[in-house]
Design a protein around this motif. Structure first.
Motif, mmCIF file in Angstrom:
data_model
loop_
_atom_site.group_PDB
_atom_site.id
_atom_site.type_symbol
_atom_site.label_atom_id
_atom_site.label_comp_id
_atom_site.label_asym_id
_atom_site.label_seq_id
_atom_site.Cartn_x
_atom_site.Cartn_y
_atom_site.Cartn_z
ATOM 1 N N ARG A 166 35.787 8.093 0.540
ATOM 2 C CA ARG A 166 36.866 9.033 0.181
ATOM 3 C C ARG A 166 37.229 8.912 -1.292
ATOM 4 O O ARG A 166 37.609 9.906 -1.932
ATOM 5 N N TRP A 167 37.114 7.724 -1.827
ATOM 6 C CA TRP A 167 37.497 7.529 -3.228
ATOM 7 C C TRP A 167 36.604 8.300 -4.194
ATOM 8 O O TRP A 167 36.977 8.516 -5.341
ATOM 9 N N VAL A 168 35.416 8.694 -3.754
ATOM 10 C CA VAL A 168 34.525 9.448 -4.633
ATOM 11 C C VAL A 168 35.184 10.752 -5.073
ATOM 12 O O VAL A 168 34.869 11.292 -6.136
ATOM 13 N N SER A 169 36.097 11.272 -4.297
ATOM 14 C CA SER A 169 36.831 12.483 -4.673
ATOM 15 C C SER A 169 38.244 12.174 -5.144
ATOM 16 O O SER A 169 39.080 13.083 -5.242
ATOM 17 N N ASP A 170 38.527 10.924 -5.462
ATOM 18 C CA ASP A 170 39.856 10.533 -5.932
ATOM 19 C C ASP A 170 40.185 11.253 -7.235
ATOM 20 O O ASP A 170 39.300 11.457 -8.078
ATOM 21 N N PRO A 171 41.434 11.636 -7.446
ATOM 22 C CA PRO A 171 41.798 12.326 -8.696
ATOM 23 C C PRO A 171 41.659 11.464 -9.946
ATOM 24 O O PRO A 171 41.577 12.001 -11.060
ATOM 25 N N VAL A 199 30.572 15.991 -5.709
ATOM 26 C CA VAL A 199 31.360 15.746 -6.926
ATOM 27 C C VAL A 199 31.129 16.895 -7.909
ATOM 28 O O VAL A 199 29.982 17.197 -8.266
ATOM 29 N N PRO A 200 32.185 17.554 -8.356
ATOM 30 C CA PRO A 200 31.994 18.708 -9.256
ATOM 31 C C PRO A 200 31.509 18.284 -10.639
ATOM 32 O O PRO A 200 31.860 17.216 -11.134
ATOM 33 N N GLU A 201 30.728 19.131 -11.277
ATOM 34 C CA GLU A 201 30.113 18.756 -12.545
ATOM 35 C C GLU A 201 31.113 18.684 -13.681
ATOM 36 O O GLU A 201 30.863 18.007 -14.696
ATOM 37 N N HIS A 202 32.268 19.355 -13.564
ATOM 38 C CA HIS A 202 33.250 19.285 -14.655
ATOM 39 C C HIS A 202 33.932 17.923 -14.720
ATOM 40 O O HIS A 202 34.532 17.589 -15.734
ATOM 41 N N ARG A 203 33.800 17.122 -13.666
ATOM 42 C CA ARG A 203 34.319 15.750 -13.695
ATOM 43 C C ARG A 203 33.161 14.842 -14.137
ATOM 44 O O ARG A 203 32.459 14.253 -13.315
ATOM 45 N N ALA A 204 32.967 14.753 -15.431
ATOM 46 C CA ALA A 204 31.741 14.176 -15.981
ATOM 47 C C ALA A 204 31.508 12.732 -15.549
ATOM 48 O O ALA A 204 30.379 12.369 -15.199
ATOM 49 N N ARG A 205 32.513 11.895 -15.598
ATOM 50 C CA ARG A 205 32.285 10.483 -15.278
ATOM 51 C C ARG A 205 31.910 10.269 -13.809
ATOM 52 O O ARG A 205 30.893 9.630 -13.517
ATOM 53 N N ALA A 208 28.369 11.799 -13.259
ATOM 54 C CA ALA A 208 27.283 10.985 -13.794
ATOM 55 C C ALA A 208 27.037 9.770 -12.921
ATOM 56 O O ALA A 208 25.883 9.395 -12.659
ATOM 57 N N SER A 209 28.105 9.140 -12.436
ATOM 58 C CA SER A 209 27.948 7.978 -11.557
ATOM 59 C C SER A 209 27.291 8.372 -10.246
ATOM 60 O O SER A 209 26.408 7.663 -9.734
ATOM 61 N N ALA A 210 27.702 9.515 -9.706
ATOM 62 C CA ALA A 210 27.091 10.008 -8.469
ATOM 63 C C ALA A 210 25.611 10.293 -8.672
ATOM 64 O O ALA A 210 24.776 10.017 -7.800
ATOM 65 N N ASN A 211 25.245 10.822 -9.839
ATOM 66 C CA ASN A 211 23.823 11.080 -10.125
ATOM 67 C C ASN A 211 23.017 9.789 -10.063
ATOM 68 O O ASN A 211 21.933 9.740 -9.464
#
Length: 296
Positions: A166-171, A199-205, A208-211
């Motif tokens: 769940r934290w992967v979508s944390d604000p 994870v949306p691409e506009h949330r860069a950090r 990138a970690s998800a990638n």
């Protein structure tokens, strides 16, 4: 007094559990200090926990018992410095392993701990904590104990993987990015993969970690490959580079020309932002990806 996420912390028999410096009776107050409004007090508590339940990469009897409370602390938005708590959780759960140990096989990694039986070897462990001299043939038992305690900590985190996912979508971008890096160490379930893909691409950090986490995901998942291709075309610099890295890990010499071009261009760049949760710099990942293509 209601300690919120730490309401049950005193229910643990900490005096029966040891960390690097003796009975873990100081751990409850250190966990409570992570909720303090005093920044120095929080920093001291984090340093103490990093030194006693995770001591130079070693986990101890008490380490696994800390995991549920760290998860509960991160789950509570009132906890300050939640990203720092995720970082501590990662160290306790995974140890000092680097990304070159991914994908991670816990059965193989912790096999050496199978010979350790806590109750059977309790007397030996007590003598070790008392700093008594041990026979040469007792040392392997201690080595097995350390592996078992590491396994206990890892599986304590695995038991709470739904919360970590769940934290992967944390604000909080730092929390989300570190969570994406952490779940890369666990079994790649559909829920985990879906969280990383979403994870949306506009949330860069976090993206990138998800990638980088997806680089080690099952090769047969076409959803992942489609998402990575999209990101190499439309993502910001760090997002596009890490997507290209992940594609190179997954596709090898079948890598698309666009992704290859991104990697070649990035190989000369030192200005790419580091990715939270990952020790290696982005350019280091690029060079590893090119090596996989026999171009490094």
């Amino acid at each position: 007094m209601n300690d919120g996420p730490l309401a049950d912390v005193d229910a643990i028999a900490w005096h029966r559990l040891h960390h690097a410096y003796g009975p873990a009776t100081d751990v409850p107050d250190q966990l409570r200090a992570l909720r303090s409004r005093d920044e120095d007090r929080r920093a001291d508590a984090l340093a103490c926990l990093s030194g006693n339940v995770y001591h130079q990469g070693t986990r101890w009897q008490a380490s696994h018992a800390v995991v549920p409370f760290l998860v509960a602390l991160v789950d509570d938005p009132e906890t300050p410095d939640r990203a720092a708590v995720v970082g501590l959780l990662r160290r306790i759960a995974v140890g000092d392993r680097r990304d070159d140990a991914l994908p991670f096989d816990p059965r193989q990694a912790f096999a050496a701990g199978d010979t350790f039986d806590g109750p059977e070897h309790d007397e030996l462990i007590q003598r070790f904590y008392a700093e008594e001299e041990l026979a040469d043939d007792e040392i392997p038992v201690l080595d097995a104990a350390a592996v078992r305690w590491a396994a206990d900590s890892y599986f304590a985190a695995a038991a709470r993987l739904s919360a970590i996912t769940r934290w992967v979508s944390d604000p909080d971008d730092q929390v989300a990015a570190q969570a994406a890096a952490l779940i890369a160490w666990f079994e790649p379930t559909d829920a985990l993969m879906a969280a990383l893909i979403a994870v949306p691409e506009h949330r860069a950090r976090p993206r990138a970690s998800a990638n980088l986490a997806l680089a080690h995901a099952p090769a047969s998942d076409v959803r992942i490959d489609r998402r990575l291709r999209e990101l190499t075309l439309s993502g910001t610099a760090t997002v596009a580079v890490t997507a290209a890295v992940a594609s190179a890990y997954r596709d090898g010499k079948a890598l698309a020309e666009q992704a290859l071009s991104i990697l070649v261009e990035a190989s000369d760049r030192d200005d790419l932002e580091g990715v939270p949760g990952w020790d290696r710099a982005p350019r280091g990942f690029v060079m590893l990806a090119l090596q996989r293509l026999d171009l490094g």
